[in-house]
Enzyme design. Structure first.
Site, PDB file in Angstrom:
ATOM      1  N   CYS A  87      -5.854   2.231   5.711  1.00 44.25           N
ATOM      2  CA  CYS A  87      -6.426   0.970   6.457  1.00 44.25           C
ATOM      3  C   CYS A  87      -5.857   0.673   7.583  1.00 44.25           C
ATOM      4  CB  CYS A  87      -6.332   0.037   5.045  1.00 44.25           C
ATOM      5  SG  CYS A  87      -4.604  -0.929   5.169  1.00 44.25           S
ATOM      6  N   CYS A 129      -1.988  -0.380   7.376  1.00 42.64           N
ATOM      7  CA  CYS A 129      -0.990   0.984   7.197  1.00 42.64           C
ATOM      8  C   CYS A 129      -1.021   1.658   8.488  1.00 42.64           C
ATOM      9  CB  CYS A 129      -1.728   1.753   5.750  1.00 42.64           C
ATOM     10  SG  CYS A 129      -1.493   1.079   4.308  1.00 42.64           S
ATOM     11  N   GLU A 161       1.294   3.861   1.933  1.00 43.72           N
ATOM     12  CA  GLU A 161       1.555   4.019   3.211  1.00 43.72           C
ATOM     13  C   GLU A 161       3.084   3.273   3.494  1.00 43.72           C
ATOM     14  OE1 GLU A 161      -1.230   3.711   2.409  1.00 43.72           O
ATOM     15  OE2 GLU A 161      -2.741   4.956   3.644  1.00 43.72           O
ATOM     16  N   HIS A 213       0.992  -0.978   0.001  1.00 44.37           N
ATOM     17  CA  HIS A 213      -0.033  -0.024   0.102  1.00 44.37           C
ATOM     18  C   HIS A 213       0.899   1.096  -0.001  1.00 44.37           C
ATOM     19  CE1 HIS A 213      -4.051  -1.892   1.684  1.00 44.37           C
ATOM     20  NE2 HIS A 213      -3.397  -2.536   0.666  1.00 44.37           N
TER      21      HIS A 213
END
Lengths: 156, 156
Positions: free
Chosen positions: B83, B86, B55, B53
């Site tokens: 999320c 993250c 991040e 992801h």
């Protein structure tokens, strides 16, 4: 290998990881049809990567080997109950099942306080110790609009 | 750069990421003293890595650049509310603050249902859709014992 044999193998990897100075006392296996297809140990301090928890390392390795971003049909064996980051990664990887041994309380006693992060994640942003600020919500809709229009986009 | 300028730069990266077919519509920046020191976009489908992801990619890149597993003194700018995976990574990285733009509801409308994972994380394991099983708890205390005795261990 039985479930217990698989977990004891993970425990051996975790002990060896600490003795080698590679990171924290944690290891994980990715298992498919009873066979180990990938393993990972905690490499946070040796790799300078705070996301290099055993579960994440094992998931990344299994995906690399399979050439897929999904691990449906696979199970994760891990020496300790996953932290929220790793549990999130487990959901995104679509793993079928998690088998764990030590609990988050055992981890906390050893100085790894996942409990704090679990508490933080389960309260509204305004009640967290972490400072969070929202700006530019409307501008940030553009990536979603482009995504929806993008032909050949690969959902995950 | 102002906060708004930083976020609009992240939005530009997210749009470009989708257009290049590299992954989902998300981008993040790591900012220190008002300057961008690292960036990341969602690379899940192109890197075959469910943990990639925006991040996580940005955190890993910033840590690599700084040669440290902690990002104290840094802020994360991200085009969408993180999320749980993250957000967990953000806590482990010890970031000072998170600035985000779109919300988890915006993400859900675009087909990225972090809300499901948030709900799962905040209920006991027995109530989760994910199957979780505990075995061999006593055997798994050994890595913690070795850790406590290990000289020169690096806490994180």
């Amino acid at each position: 290998m039985t479930q217990e044999e698989l977990m004891r193998e993970a425990v051996r990897l975790a002990v060896a990881n600490v003795q080698a100075g590679r990171g924290g006392p944690f290891a994980s296996l990715i298992v498919r049809n009873g066979a180990i297809i990938a393993s990972g140990t905690n490499l946070v301090t040796s790799a300078n990567d705070p996301t290099a928890h055993a579960e994440v390392v094992a998931i990344r390795e299994a995906c690399r080997m399979l050439g897929d971003f999904r691990l449906s049909g696979c199970e994760l064996y891990t020496t300790c109950e996953p932290c929220p980051m790793c549990l999130g990664a487990i959901y995104w990887a679509r793993l079928d099942r998690v088998v764990y041994a030590a609990t988050r309380d055992d981890a906390a006693r050893a100085g790894f306080d996942d409990g704090f992060i679990y508490r933080e994640l389960c309260v509204p942003a305004s009640e967290r110790a972490l400072l969070m600020k929202q700006i530019e919500r409307e501008a940030a809709q553009e990536p979603f609009r482009v995504w929806e229009m993008q032909e050949g986009r690969v959902r995950y």
